[in-house]
Design an enzyme around this catalytic site. Structure first.
Site, short mmCIF file in Angstrom:
data_model
loop_
_atom_site.label_atom_id
_atom_site.label_comp_id
_atom_site.label_asym_id
_atom_site.label_seq_id
_atom_site.Cartn_x
_atom_site.Cartn_y
_atom_site.Cartn_z
N CYS A 77 -13.86 15.76 23.63
CA CYS A 77 -15.11 15.74 22.88
C CYS A 77 -15.69 14.34 22.73
CB CYS A 77 -14.89 16.32 21.47
SG CYS A 77 -14.28 18.00 21.46
N GLU B 236 0.86 -1.18 0.00
CA GLU B 236 0.00 0.00 0.00
C GLU B 236 0.89 1.23 0.00
OE1 GLU B 236 -3.22 1.27 -0.06
OE2 GLU B 236 -2.14 3.15 0.25
N HIS C 203 -25.26 -0.95 1.19
CA HIS C 203 -26.42 -0.81 0.33
C HIS C 203 -27.18 -2.11 0.20
CE1 HIS C 203 -25.39 3.22 -0.97
NE2 HIS C 203 -24.15 2.83 -1.14
N SER D 43 -19.59 7.15 2.19
CA SER D 43 -20.70 7.32 3.14
C SER D 43 -20.77 6.24 4.21
CB SER D 43 -22.03 7.34 2.39
OG SER D 43 -21.96 8.24 1.31
N VAL E 260 4.02 1.00 -5.85
CA VAL E 260 4.45 0.20 -7.00
C VAL E 260 4.86 1.14 -8.13
CG1 VAL E 260 3.68 -1.42 -8.76
CG2 VAL E 260 3.01 -1.75 -6.38
#
Lengths: 488, 130, 412
Positions: A408, A33, A51, A47, A172
């Site tokens: 938070c 990666e 689905h 999102s 790569v």
């Protein structure tokens, strides 16, 4: 040199799903990666929706993998301790003439095998969603949500545990072939592998070209999002999508609750020339305007963060019909398994795509079963979600669970230390954020970032180059406070 | 020659206009008090500024100790002073008022610590509960 | 869970919390607990190493750490119990507090609470600056913490959005430490900081100030590479064609402070939509009896000296409350009139001398603060200068407040 049985290019949700699926076999596999972490491309900016399969065209690979993946996800998430919520979706029609579209979607879904689709009308919509105005809606109770980072990270960690090797920060640069093997040249070192799996997402066309396949071109289509403050979460209970406008490259402006309790607005859809993940003023304004049409209570003041992701589309703007997934061993290049154009419903389809890929591989060589394969991943501690009793017991065992660092999101010192000690050895601020939610709240890391840096100093004595937001070249600092004036 | 100043002595920020030549003030107007006169005189011929910064600290619970100059420094020496203190490393413990550098760069001002910092112990953080 | 019975719980150990604790103790309450989330007391003053603190209270120009040490020393001298590394997770109307600390979860049953949590900084996401999300974008306070306390320099070539005092102080700080400050950008047509800070922080160092401008784009894949600024119209919308690119590696945001009232909301406290702080009466008591607020969590201050005085009042009121001595219903509504952005307190009794704090909408000279009850004018206070960035405080003696129905405070 080690010769790998399989080398996966790309650590998105598809690449990591394949890695995990491959690890069921006794196989020597490596995933490379180019970024410092997994899920840094499209997998990390979508999102997060599972689905149910009524948008995709019947008879396509998209439909097949969508339906299958959607069925697999809840169980997979359970095994990997990734939160998954079957929250349900409403595609809302604001006017009578939009109801036709709902019917077409339902027809589509029924053809594909989506379960329990139902067209409901104003009364029922109000019951489910008191704040949404609609004449009717398509109700899909089995649509789900999950955190795409968490899933990808969990898949990668599980694959790693079960024997797959990972090499991050590895880009790569070229692929050549010799004696039936692939020589994969990277910015680090070269790797030799019998099989190469191209799951490079936005760059899968470039990787294809490296082995002489030049019939694919990725057309980047950007989607911008806004994330709302958690204090607005009670406004909706399901995924809310409008009836999609006709000539868009995407699905229209959605309201998407997340498993962490925020609501996201977006995505937009805009074809762009370069891989530019900017948010733009015009789109930000449009998203707000359209979201306000659905929920008048929302204002710009409720935004805590905006981001954008890019869809790897295989067809340019204005094309009549969408392209299908490419999932195949290339007919011209043996042992090169090509995955191109994995846009929506890519996240949902990932587990099914992985199975398909491994089937292709198994047909070539019978690999023994990995008897040590453990499908389970232990859930990281999520202190804020524990009961008072559980919190107390945890703190007794380890006082660092009683020291809250991210105000938070109520994330403790020990959770941050655990996140830093992740199996993939990712130490970027964003990497920590994705693993324990620091910096995802309304202050966006203003309070906790200095404290996290302090913890990293304590544990690792990092150099200035090691303290990054998201890997190489994204250093947080340029040196120590006095460095610019020091005389050396 | 004419020059305009905004006096920084107090929040009033009077706009003071000065007519001057060859090191002598001819006329001042716009100030509400005497302090303004003094400020402008100094500002015109030998401007000074208060200085606060920080200095590297060794073996302390914090890596830096905040410091200040004991009196205002000639404006033109500020950057040289900053270069000077950049290379200093003080050893913990430090207390408010400790003199880090005496008469820095011949200005007559001392660089003094403005924070108490204890020496680092064997524990990661000190707990304080009475 | 460990349970503790406390007379006055003070949430926050910064300048407000420290002064409230000292006042309460001095007034005779011993069973006090100060709860602080960081590992040391002092709050934001720990990182404010510049001078300008204490001019009113001590008649000296101290640095932040020097100012806070005086109060920390007093707290130690008075042996006021403090909990560090302790975060309040919840408070309710009954004044039960759940604290999370390395010692465990602790339930504090308090007779009175003083809220002194300070504020947080407005973020990039909140003001929706377009562009990419590279490293090198910091809020000014966060950068201040990193530079002054953690010993990290955030960048070499810096642009600062926001010319309030924090932005100006950071401009100077960065310049002194050797960074280049390429611009300070301010959306208003005037600097929102004190004129003397503009002189000491910008003019002294030839740092350009772009008034009536904002940042419209941030560019850079991994680290900030440039920002684009543009002129804005009266609606703060960027004007096309006025864009200017500034190559830099860091963007600091000094775009507003928001009182941290998440806990206050949990306790059912009503907030003022202008200040984002609690609605309070002349005793600094909120609508929940026995819960008081002071300091930046009530309204953002510019002088820590006023925080100290306000917190003393809150601490004394909390002590009076515990002793059952807090009398006088505050029923006289106080409203911000023309030219006044907000005025505190929201309610007064009319039976005591009243002390008001307010901020004006726009900078101006030679104005009067007018205090009236309906059409009846009670007092006019002339002011040579008024500035939104400078809190104005004034008193009205109780003799003026007899038979008053309601008050409007405005500028003429």
């Amino acid at each position: 040199m080690v010769v790998y049985d399989a080398l996966i290019i790309g650590g998105g949700v598809v690449g990591c799903s394949i890695a995990r699926e491959l690890s069921r076999c006794k196989i020597n596999a490596l995933l490379v990666e180019k970024e410092c972490d997994v899920a840094m491309g499209t997998s990390g900016s979508n999102s997060g929706v599972a689905h149910a399969g009524f948008y995709v065209q019947p008879g396509t690979l998209k439909a097949e993998t969508n339906i299958k993946g959607h069925r697999m996800l809840p169980g997979l998430c359970k095994e990997l301790s990734v939160p998954y919520e079957e929250i349900g979706k409403l595609v809302v029609a604001k006017t009578e003439d939009e109801i036709d579209h709902l019917k077409k979607l339902k027809e589509n879904g029924d053809k594909n095998g989506t379960r329990d689709l139902e067209i409901i009308y104003r009364e029922k919509v109000k019951e489910l969603e008191p704040n949404i105005e609609a004449v009717a809606a398509l109700y899909s109770p089995t649509s789900g949500i999950l955190d795409p980072f968490e899933l990808t990270i969990a898949l990668a960690e599980n694959a790693l545990k079960n024997g797959v090797k990972f090499s991050l920060n590895t880009e790569v640069m070229g692929i050549s072939q010799k004696n039936g093997r692939f020589l994969v040249k990277t910015n680090k070192k070269g790797f030799e592998s019998k099989i190469v799996i191209n799951s490079a997402g936005l760059y899968s066309d470039e990787i294809s070209e490296m082995v002489g396949i030049d019939r694919y071109k990725i057309y980047p289509c950007r989607g911008e999002y806004h994330i709302l403050d958690k204090n607005k979460s009670a406004l909706i209970n399901h995924l809310i999508y409008p009836v999609p406008p006709k000539d868009l490259g995407g699905l229209g402006v959605h309201l998407t609750p997340t498993v962490d309790g925020n609501i996201m607005i977006g995505p937009s859809a805009e074809y762009i020339q370069e891989m530019d993940v900017s948010n733009t003023l015009d789109v930000m304004d449009t998203l707000l305007k359209e979201a306000k049409e659905m929920l008048p209570e929302i204002s710009r003041r409720d935004f805590i963060r905006s981001f954008a992701g890019i869809r790897p589309k295989l067809i340019p703007q204005g094309s009549k019909s969408p392209a299908d997934f490419v999932i195949e061993e290339d007919p011209e290049v043996n042992n090169f398994i090509n995955l191109v154009g994995i846009e929506s419903p890519g996240l949902t389809s990932a587990p099914a795509i992985a199975e398909k890929v491994v089937e292709i591989i198994k047909k070539k060589k019978k690999f023994k079963k990995n008897r040590k394969f453990n499908p389970k991943r232990k859930a990281p501690v999520c202190f804020s979600k524990l009961s008072d009793q559980e919190k107390s017991e945890l703190i007794k065992k380890n006082p660092d669970y009683g020291h809250i660092v991210c105000r938070c999101e109520t994330v403790t010192r020990q959770e941050i230390i655990d996140a830093l000690n992740n199996p993939l050895n990712v130490k970027s601020i964003d990497g920590i954020k994705r693993r324990c939610r620091t910096g995802t709240g309304r202050c966006q890391g203003g309070f906790c970032t200095p404290k996290i840096v302090e913890i990293m100093e304590e544990l690792y004595h990092p150099s200035i180059d090691d303290l990054t937001l998201k890997g190489n070249n994204s250093r947080l600092f340029i040196g120590r406070t006095k460095d610019l004036r020091k005389n050396d | 020659m004419k020059k305009k100043f905004i006096c920084i002595i107090c929040p009033n920020g009077c706009e003071i206009e000065v007519k001057y030549s060859e090191g002598e003030i001819e006329k001042i107007s716009g100030n509400l008090c005497e302090k303004g006169l003094d400020y402008v005189k100094k500002e015109l011929f030998s401007p000074e500024r208060g200085l606060t910064s920080s200095v590297n600290l060794k073996n302390g619970l914090l890596p830096l100790v905040s410091v200040k100059a004991s009196k205002p420094i000639p404006k033109e020496k500020i950057f040289a002073l900053m270069d000077e203190i950049a290379d200093i490393e003080v050893k913990a413990p430090v207390k408010i008022g400790d003199i880090i550098v005496k008469d820095i760069l011949g200005t007559g001002a001392d660089i003094m610590a403005t924070k108490n910092v204890d020496r680092k112990g064997n524990f990661l953080y000190q707990k304080k509960e009475n | 869970m460990i349970e503790r019975e406390i007379d006055i719980a003070i949430i926050g150990g910064g300048p407000a919390g420290l002064s409230a604790a000292i006042a309460a103790k001095k007034s005779g309450i011993d069973n006090i607990l100060l709860i602080e989330r960081s590992e040391s007391l002092g709050g934001i003053l720990n990182q404010c190493i510049h001078e300008g603190f204490g001019i009113e209270i001590f008649k000296e120009a101290l640095t932040g750490p020097e100012y806070m040490q005086r109060f920390i020393d007093k707290v130690e001298q008075l042996k006021i119990p403090c909990m560090l590394n302790s975060m309040v997770l919840d408070i309710n109307k009954k004044k039960d507090i759940i604290v999370c600390s390395p010692e465990g979860l602790i339930k504090v049953n308090a007779k009175a609470i003083v809220l002194a949590m300070g504020c947080r900084e407005r973020t990039r996401g909140n003001i929706c600056i377009p562009g990419t999300r590279p490293s090198g974008v910091y809020t000014a306070g966060c950068a201040q913490n990193l530079i002054n306390l953690k010993n990290y320099m955030v960048g070499k070539r810096v642009v600062i959005l926001g010319s309030g005092d924090i932005g100006l102080i950071m401009a100077r700080r960065l310049k002194l430490e050797g960074a280049e400050v390429l611009a300070v950008v301010e959306i208003l047509p005037y600097s929102s900081g004190l004129p003397r800070n503009v002189v000491q922080c910008l003019e002294d160092y030839d740092i350009p100030l772009y008034l009536g401008h904002t940042v419209v784009n941030i560019r850079g894949r991994k680290r900030v590479e440039e920002v684009v600024i543009a002129k804005v119209d009266e609606k703060w919308r960027p004007i096309k064609g006025t864009e200017k690119r500034i190559e830099c590696d860091t963007l600091l945001l000094s775009v507003g402070l928001i009182p941290e009232n998440e806990l206050s909301k949990m306790a059912g406290i009503s907030l003022d939509s202008v200040t984002y702080g609690s609605r309070v009466n002349e005793n600094l008591e909120t609508n929940v009896k026995g819960i008081f607020a002071c300091g930046n969590v009530l309204h953002v201050h510019d002088l820590v000296d006023y925080v100290t005085l306000e917190a003393e009042l809150a601490g004394n009121s909390a002590a009076d409350f515990v002793r059952g001595e807090l009398r006088n219903e505050s029923n006289i509504k106080v409203t911000a009139g023309n030219g006044v952005r907000y005025v505190l307190p929201h309610l007064i009794s009319g039976k005591n001398d009243a002390k008001f704090s307010l901020r004006v909408m726009c900078p101006d000279r030679n104005r009067k603060i007018v205090v009236r009850d309906g059409k009846k004018i009670l007092k006019k206070i002339p002011k040579m200068r008024v500035n939104p960035s400078e809190m104005i405080q004034f008193n009205i003696k109780k003799e003026y407040l007899e038979d008053v129905k309601e008050l409007t405070i405005e500028i003429e």
